[in-house]
Design a protein around this motif. Structure first.
Motif, mmCIF file in Angstrom:
data_model
loop_
_atom_site.group_PDB
_atom_site.id
_atom_site.type_symbol
_atom_site.label_atom_id
_atom_site.label_comp_id
_atom_site.label_asym_id
_atom_site.label_seq_id
_atom_site.Cartn_x
_atom_site.Cartn_y
_atom_site.Cartn_z
ATOM 1 N N LEU A 1 -17.376 -8.891 -28.543
ATOM 2 C CA LEU A 1 -18.481 -9.458 -27.753
ATOM 3 C C LEU A 1 -17.933 -10.097 -26.479
ATOM 4 N N SER A 2 -18.781 -10.271 -25.494
ATOM 5 C CA SER A 2 -18.368 -10.961 -24.271
ATOM 6 C C SER A 2 -17.886 -12.360 -24.635
ATOM 7 N N GLU A 3 -16.972 -12.881 -23.834
ATOM 8 C CA GLU A 3 -16.459 -14.221 -24.124
ATOM 9 C C GLU A 3 -17.490 -15.285 -23.788
ATOM 10 N N ALA A 4 -17.476 -16.364 -24.557
ATOM 11 C CA ALA A 4 -18.419 -17.456 -24.302
ATOM 12 C C ALA A 4 -18.030 -18.184 -23.021
ATOM 13 N N GLU A 5 -19.003 -18.442 -22.186
ATOM 14 C CA GLU A 5 -18.744 -19.229 -20.987
ATOM 15 C C GLU A 5 -18.947 -20.705 -21.308
ATOM 16 N N GLU A 6 -18.564 -21.541 -20.333
ATOM 17 C CA GLU A 6 -18.546 -22.970 -20.618
ATOM 18 C C GLU A 6 -19.928 -23.517 -20.989
#
Ligand code: FES
Length: 124
Positions: free
Chosen positions: A70-75
């Motif tokens: 999955l896409s990486e979690a942003e802040e």
């Protein structure tokens, strides 16, 4: 084809859907190709009180398999997740976690409680 297996902490029967992530968006809430987008586009309910805008935690899911695809979690997702009841190391916001691998095999668990349900229960 990607495969998404959905399990429910409350014991509801599991569902499996197969789809082509390249065909996103499937719906109009959440990031295109996100878990929320895929679920809603396949008529599977997931709470999304803020409309998929990373401003609540009701779309919280626990990723049991395939987190790395999955896409990486942003802040801002991390910040919201900190407020989610039942947070786990593999928790994501369904509206922000996007399928990036066209052959991804992902399993998510829908937690029993979201903030909405907890506050409704408290009012009874
Ligand atoms: S729907 Fe509100 S953060 Fe995902």
């Amino acid at each position: 084809m990607a495969r998404l297996r959905i399990q429910y902490e409350n014991g509801d029967p599991e569902r499996v859907i197969e789809f082509d992530p390249a065909k996103a968006p499937f719906h109009h809430d959440g990031r295109p190709g996100s878990i929320l987008d895929v679920l809603l586009g396949h008529n599977i309910h997931l709470e999304h009180a803020c409309g998929g805008n990373c401003a609540c935690t009701t779309c919280h899911v626990i990723v049991k398999q395939g987190l790395k695809t999955l896409s990486e979690a942003e802040e801002n997702e991390e910040d919201m997740l900190d407020k989610a009841p039942g947070l786990t190391p593999t928790s994501r916001l369904g509206c922000q976690a996007v399928f990036e691998d066209t052959n991804a095999e992902i399993t998510v668990v829908i937690p029993r409680f979201t903030i909405n349900q907890v506050s409704e229960a408290a009012e009874e």
